[in-house]
Motif scaffolding. Structure first.
Motif, PDB file in Angstrom:
ATOM      1  N   THR A   2      -6.959   1.035   5.172  1.00 40.55           N
ATOM      2  CA  THR A   2      -6.757   2.354   5.775  1.00 40.55           C
ATOM      3  C   THR A   2      -5.380   2.864   5.366  1.00 40.55           C
ATOM      4  O   THR A   2      -4.590   2.141   4.732  1.00 40.55           O
ATOM      5  N   LEU A   3      -5.071   4.101   5.753  1.00 40.28           N
ATOM      6  CA  LEU A   3      -3.740   4.646   5.475  1.00 40.28           C
ATOM      7  C   LEU A   3      -2.646   3.827   6.142  1.00 40.28           C
ATOM      8  O   LEU A   3      -1.507   3.813   5.683  1.00 40.28           O
ATOM      9  N   ASP A   4      -2.978   3.136   7.223  1.00 38.77           N
ATOM     10  CA  ASP A   4      -1.988   2.371   7.977  1.00 38.77           C
ATOM     11  C   ASP A   4      -1.933   0.905   7.571  1.00 38.77           C
ATOM     12  O   ASP A   4      -1.207   0.118   8.205  1.00 38.77           O
ATOM     13  N   SER A   5      -2.667   0.513   6.550  1.00 38.80           N
ATOM     14  CA  SER A   5      -2.624  -0.874   6.078  1.00 38.80           C
ATOM     15  C   SER A   5      -1.333  -1.108   5.300  1.00 38.80           C
ATOM     16  O   SER A   5      -1.086  -0.427   4.303  1.00 38.80           O
ATOM     17  N   PRO A   6      -0.497  -2.063   5.702  1.00 39.42           N
ATOM     18  CA  PRO A   6       0.741  -2.325   4.945  1.00 39.42           C
ATOM     19  C   PRO A   6       0.488  -2.829   3.535  1.00 39.42           C
ATOM     20  O   PRO A   6       1.299  -2.621   2.643  1.00 39.42           O
ATOM     21  N   ASN A  58       0.853  -1.183   0.000  1.00 42.45           N
ATOM     22  CA  ASN A  58       0.000   0.000   0.000  1.00 42.45           C
ATOM     23  C   ASN A  58       0.894   1.240   0.000  1.00 42.45           C
ATOM     24  O   ASN A  58       1.606   1.507   0.959  1.00 42.45           O
ATOM     25  N   ASP A 109       0.302   4.370   0.366  1.00 47.68           N
ATOM     26  CA  ASP A 109       0.041   5.352   1.413  1.00 47.68           C
ATOM     27  C   ASP A 109       0.724   4.980   2.726  1.00 47.68           C
ATOM     28  O   ASP A 109       1.090   5.851   3.518  1.00 47.68           O
ATOM     29  N   HIS A 110       0.903   3.696   2.955  1.00 51.11           N
ATOM     30  CA  HIS A 110       1.597   3.223   4.162  1.00 51.11           C
ATOM     31  C   HIS A 110       3.102   3.175   3.943  1.00 51.11           C
ATOM     32  O   HIS A 110       3.886   3.618   4.794  1.00 51.11           O
ATOM     33  N   ARG A 118       5.580   6.162   4.426  1.00 54.43           N
ATOM     34  CA  ARG A 118       5.739   6.712   5.772  1.00 54.43           C
ATOM     35  C   ARG A 118       6.581   5.818   6.679  1.00 54.43           C
ATOM     36  O   ARG A 118       6.670   6.050   7.882  1.00 54.43           O
ATOM     37  N   GLN A 119       7.202   4.788   6.091  1.00 57.16           N
ATOM     38  CA  GLN A 119       8.007   3.866   6.887  1.00 57.16           C
ATOM     39  C   GLN A 119       9.476   4.297   6.935  1.00 57.16           C
ATOM     40  O   GLN A 119       9.956   4.998   6.040  1.00 57.16           O
TER      41      GLN A 119
END
Length: 385
Positions: A371-375, A285, A287-288, A291-292
């Motif tokens: 979600t935005l936090d889904s890997p 994803n 979006d995720h 941000r890592q």
């Protein structure tokens, strides 16, 4: 059909005209990389058919950048005017089987990029300039993924193998399949998912471009006594069809050179599905991922691993260096990946453009909402009946 006798070399159409579009279609002619002419309804070239030994050819008009249609041979009155699509099209939107009967007939007409060297050589003098350039690039710079998966040590894949059984159970919950259904595992690697599916009684074909990884898959099948079919091929040229489901897991979708190539792969998957068949794609994803932390590491009792990531926002591609060291033998490993990251709306639109109908979207194979936090990004699409 020719309305009169035509001599070889005679110009039949002085300028091939039409609306310029970025994608190939049923009535388009490729004139450049990602440039195609769409024939108007009343165009004299709209319904030109293919032949492996055609009666006409396309060539550049003298002193212009336009293409003209020229008689390749003498054409009798009433004889069909044909061209060889393989000399104009890099990859057809709708591949088809040719039954022209010529000694040079290629059988399946997909486009110039799918020809073998033996099929390509006799056509070299008739390829249009944009095909000559693309073939030159293809031969001069093999794509990174051709040699990126040559590691065959089982320890390197042990962490992946440990999750295969759970992932297959999750895949089957997301798909609507009858017992014994026919499944194509696209970009199957060393077959960790394919073996689990076959063990559950499904008819499974594993397709991958890596001969080394397929060798590992075949060896395991022999050890386990599992019946599977293995195919070495590019995902853009799937030679099998009629599958009830195609699965494309572990972020393999995204490896290709550009979005045109990814769309080509989805169209190939569409063609490989039976009507009402399903495609399930799992990828990172975007979006995720962006941000890592750029550097991560981990270890188990055998392997120490670490990775470095560099995201390019201009291309939406992640460049990953993945390294490891065997804690007992000291042997080191390294792989480099350069892959496209997708948002849900991008991948969904591409699936629809390939003719598939998106039916579900999740944040992982476990079926959790995206979600935005889904890997992960997981989509299920269906080929209409």
């Amino acid at each position: 059909m020719a309305t009169r006798a035509i001599a070889a070399g005679e110009v039949l159409i002085e300028a091939m005209e039409g609306l310029q579009v970025p994608e190939p279609g049923r009535h388009t002619l490729q004139v450049g990389r990602n440039r195609h002419l769409e024939a108007p309804p009343d165009s004299p070239w709209r319904d030109l058919n293919h032949a492996c030994e055609p009666t006409a050819r396309l060539e550049s008009a003298p002193g212009t950048a336009q293409l003209q249609l020229v008689a390749r041979t003498g054409i009798a009155a009433g004889q069909e005017v044909t061209i060889n699509y393989l000399t104009t099209e890099w990859s057809l939107a709708e591949p088809f089987a040719c039954h022209c009967g010529a000694t040079t007939c290629v059988g399946q007409v997909r486009g110039a990029r799918h020809l073998t060297d033996a099929q390509r050589d006799p056509l070299a003098s008739e390829f249009l300039p944009h095909l000559q350039q693309q073939l030159l690039v293809l031969s001069a710079t093999p794509p990174w993924y051709r040699d990126a998966f040559s590691i065959t040590d089982a320890v390197w894949y042990r962490s992946l193998d440990a999750t295969a059984e759970r992932e297959v159970e999750q895949v089957l919950r997301l798909l609507e399949l009858k017992p014994g259904a026919d499944i194509l595992d696209l970009c199957c690697g060393h077959g960790r998912h394919a073996h689990e599916l076959a063990r559950r009684g499904f008819r499974v074909t594993g397709l991958d471009l890596s001969a080394e990884r397929l060798g590992m898959a075949r060896e395991r099948a022999l050890r386990d006594g599992t019946q599977l079919t293995w195919v070495e091929a590019d995902m853009r040229a799937i030679p099998t069809g009629g599958h009830d489901a195609v699965i494309l897991l572990s972020s393999s979708f995204g490896f290709l050179e550009d979005d045109a190539a990814h769309l080509e792969a989805l169209r190939s998957a569409f063609a490989a599905l039976a009507p009402d068949g399903q495609l399930l794609i799992q990828t990172d994803n975007r979006d995720h991922a962006i941000r890592q932390p750029p550097r991560q590491w981990g270890e188990d009792d055998t392997l120490l691993w670490w990775e470095e990531n560099r995201f390019d926002p201009l291309t939406s591609r992640n460049h990953r260096r993945y390294s490891g060291r065997h804690l007992k033998t000291g042997k080191t490993y390294e792989q480099r990946f350069h892959y496209r990251l997708f948002c849900a709306h991008e991948l969904g639109a591409m699936l629809e453009q390939a003719g598939l109908r998106v039916e579900g979207c999740w944040g992982g194979l476990d079926g959790q909402p995206l979600t935005l936090d889904s890997p992960e990004l997981v989509l299920r699409a269906r080929r209409p009946r």
